[in-house]
Scaffold this active site. Structure first.
Site, short mmCIF file in Angstrom:
data_model
loop_
_atom_site.label_atom_id
_atom_site.label_comp_id
_atom_site.label_asym_id
_atom_site.label_seq_id
_atom_site.Cartn_x
_atom_site.Cartn_y
_atom_site.Cartn_z
N ARG A 51 4.13 -22.56 -11.06
CA ARG A 51 4.57 -21.73 -12.11
C ARG A 51 5.69 -21.91 -12.21
NH1 ARG A 51 1.05 -16.07 -12.20
NH2 ARG A 51 0.43 -17.21 -10.40
N GLY A 101 -6.57 -9.55 -5.13
CA GLY A 101 -7.57 -9.48 -4.43
C GLY A 101 -8.28 -8.35 -4.90
C1 UD1 Z 1 -3.07 -13.72 -2.09
C2 UD1 Z 1 -4.36 -13.26 -1.84
C3 UD1 Z 1 -4.94 -11.73 -3.15
C4 UD1 Z 1 -3.60 -10.43 -3.06
C5 UD1 Z 1 -2.46 -11.31 -3.36
C6 UD1 Z 1 -0.89 -11.00 -3.42
C7 UD1 Z 1 -6.18 -14.39 -0.80
C8 UD1 Z 1 -7.48 -15.52 -0.43
N1 UD1 Z 1 -5.47 -13.31 -1.40
O1 UD1 Z 1 -4.00 -14.44 -3.50
O2 UD1 Z 1 -6.33 -10.76 -2.44
O3 UD1 Z 1 -3.90 -10.00 -4.10
O4 UD1 Z 1 -2.11 -12.58 -2.68
O5 UD1 Z 1 -0.23 -11.09 -3.91
O6 UD1 Z 1 -5.24 -14.25 -0.04
N2 UD1 Z 1 0.44 -19.63 1.18
C9 UD1 Z 1 0.57 -20.13 2.06
N3 UD1 Z 1 -0.16 -20.96 1.75
C10 UD1 Z 1 -1.25 -21.72 1.26
C11 UD1 Z 1 -1.60 -20.48 0.42
C12 UD1 Z 1 -0.37 -20.22 0.04
O7 UD1 Z 1 1.76 -20.86 2.54
O8 UD1 Z 1 -1.94 -22.76 1.51
C13 UD1 Z 1 1.19 -18.99 0.57
C14 UD1 Z 1 2.30 -18.64 -0.59
O9 UD1 Z 1 3.09 -19.59 -0.44
C15 UD1 Z 1 2.29 -17.61 -0.50
C16 UD1 Z 1 1.18 -16.86 -0.59
O10 UD1 Z 1 0.87 -17.46 0.65
O11 UD1 Z 1 3.85 -17.17 -1.14
C17 UD1 Z 1 0.34 -16.05 -1.29
O12 UD1 Z 1 -0.49 -17.08 -2.05
P1 UD1 Z 1 -1.38 -17.11 -3.28
O13 UD1 Z 1 -1.43 -18.10 -3.41
O14 UD1 Z 1 0.46 -17.08 -4.17
O15 UD1 Z 1 -2.15 -16.20 -3.16
P2 UD1 Z 1 -2.84 -15.14 -4.13
O16 UD1 Z 1 -4.14 -15.49 -4.60
O17 UD1 Z 1 -1.57 -14.73 -4.93
#
Ligand code: UD1
Ligand code: CA
Length: 455
Positions: free
Chosen positions: A16, A140
């Site tokens: 985004r 979450g």
């Molecule tokens: C996640 C949580 C959610 C919480 C929210 C808070 C999970 C499944 N969900 O959701 O419960 O309310 O954060 O903001 O964990 N990232 C990686 N590798 C990946 C996926 C993500 O490094 O494969 C990193 C992203 O860069 C980011 C963070 O993890 O910094 C969170 O990932 P994001 O996809 O934003 O999670 P949410 O769906 O927001």
């Protein structure tokens, strides 16, 4: 309190943001978002910071350097999978792991210290940092039982209508005991609405194993705000800026108009400095006591002494001594060093130059690559001709020299101590001490010329 290892998740692209730059490298408060997180982790007791990188990993390494160790997640398969990439680095580690996200620049170390303290004193296997959100959409949800015990975390996309009503959300920040974390993580699946390996599933799994799961609620939901878009980034920027200004005001700095004053986190300002409106202080700038800065000043990585007056000025990578006055309309370029009581004013540019004690460049001049002694007066319109099209050359102006208006000093050239330069001269040869250098043709008045001309 035992220390902990921080794992900071930062492999995602940040779709985004619509940017070629990885999200966590976007700057707020004068530094990349992820630096705020790494610094808060350190300040709350992290003994190691492990950054999980993926999208734009080379760029992240380049910017963050040795502020962190790196675990690479080649494909972004979910937050649980991201944490697993750090397992190898923690093979011999048995203590507490804190998981954080790289996009929460508003997080302060006191919140993390509280999370750690509660986690360790409860003897929990996992402790979730939660927040009460006015609007929990997208997060979450933290699901508790009748006794208030955390049972699981459900993602928005997997939640039932009742679960969606829960306002207590998972901030994405947790403490885990390392062994319990990896034992459960290796068992998670991607059987959910997003087909991802969710870190949040570990919570339910630990509850299933009758391990102790704890929760700490952040007193201020702003702390854990994640930045996903440029609009949220602007919001974070304004919050960080307000915090910085509040700290400075607490420390005795007058900020006339906080709404038009922009001061980076690392800037230091002594008490009894007054900052006028429309001022930007960036990077490692510092300001000494008694100085009055602004209106309309932008300083980057500039050291300003005490009792300096400066307005309508742009300065970068400079040093400004005590009791100097600068402005209006001045550009101080890198390598400028102004000694005490120097005066620079009215449309003057100075570059890579030392200006000695009490010397004055008051009007309409360019002074570059120059070593100037004390008590020098530079007349209006003086130019140091420092560039021959190929090389830069230095100009030396010794103590108490007086440079007449509209002079060109063609470098390399030296004007000796106490020497005078006649106005309008183009000086190409050294002028000895106490000499007058004149380099212009003599004036010739033709009597009654006008009468003849007009007939
Ligand atoms: C996640 C949580 C959610 C919480 C929210 C808070 C999970 C499944 N969900 O959701 O419960 O309310 O954060 O903001 O964990 N990232 C990686 N590798 C990946 C996926 C993500 O490094 O494969 C990193 C992203 O860069 C980011 C963070 O993890 O910094 C969170 O990932 P994001 O996809 O934003 O999670 P949410 O769906 O927001
Ligand atoms: Ca997120």
């Amino acid at each position: 309190m035992a220390g902990f290892v921080a794992i900071v998740l930062a492999a995602g692209k940040g779709t985004r943001m619509k940017s070629a730059l990885p999200k966590v490298l976007h700057e707020v408060g004068g530094k990349p978002m992820v630096n705020h997180v790494l610094e808060s982790a350190k300040a709350s007791g992290a003994i190691r910071n492990i950054l999980v990188i993926g999208f734009g990993k080379e760029k992240v390494r380049e910017v963050i350097g040795n502020e962190a160790e790196y675990a690479v997640q080649e494909e972004q398969l979910g937050t649980g999978h991201a944490v697993l990439t750090a397992q190898e680095l923690l093979a011999d580690y048995t203590g507490t792991v804190m998981v954080l996200c790289g996009d929460t620049p508003l997080l302060e170390d006191r919140v993390l210290a509280k999370l750690l303290q509660e986690h360790q004193s409860a003897g929990a296997s996992a402790t979730v940092l939660t927040a009460m959100m006015p609007d929990p959409t997208g997060y979450g949800r933290v699901i508790r039982d009748g006794k208030g015990r955390v049972r699981k975390i459900v993602e928005q996309k997997d939640a039932s209508p009742e679960e969606l009503l829960v306002r207590e959300i998972n901030t994405g920040i947790y403490c885990f005991e390392s062994k319990a974390l990896f034992a459960s993580l290796n068992g998670i699946t991607c059987d959910n609405a997003q087909g991802e390996y969710y870190l949040t599933d570990v919570i339910g799994m630990l509850v299933g194993k009758e391990e102790k799961v704890w929760a700490v609620t952040a007193d201020d939901h702003q702390q854990t705000m994640g930045v996903n878009s440029r609009a949220q980034m602007a919001e974070a920027e304004s919050i960080l800026r307000k915090r910085k200004l509040a700290r400075l005001m607490d420390d005795g700095v007058t900020i006339m108009d906080p709404n038009s004053t922009f001061i980076d986190g690392e800037v230091s300002i002594a008490p009894d400095v007054v900052i006028y409106p429309f001022t930007w202080l960036e990077g490692k700038t510092s300001i000494g006591t008694g100085s009055v800065i602004g209106p309309n000043v932008r300083l980057t990585d500039t050291v300003v002494g005490e009792n300096v007056t400066m307005h309508f000025t742009y300065g970068h990578e400079c040093q400004v001594g005590d009791s100097v006055t600068v402005g209006p309309y001045v550009h101080l370029r890198p390598g400028t060093v102004l000694a005490e009581r120097v005066k620079i004013g009215n449309f003057v540019e100075v570059k890579n130059t030392n200006v000695g004690i009490g010397s004055k460049i008051p009007h309409l001049s360019y002074v570059g690559d120059t070593d100037m002694g004390a008590g020098v007066n530079i007349g209006s319109g003086t130019i140091t001709v420092n560039y021959d099209g190929t090389h830069k050359h230095r100009t030396i102006i010794e103590d108490n020299a007086f440079i007449g208006c509209n002079s060109n000093l063609v470098a390399p050239v030296t004007v000796g101590q106490g020497a005078y330069i006649a106005a309008g001269s183009t000086i190409t040869k050294d002028v000895p001490s106490d000499a007058l250098g004149v380099a212009r043709s003599r004036q010739n008045n033709i009597a009654d010329w006008t009468k003849k001309y007009k007939g």
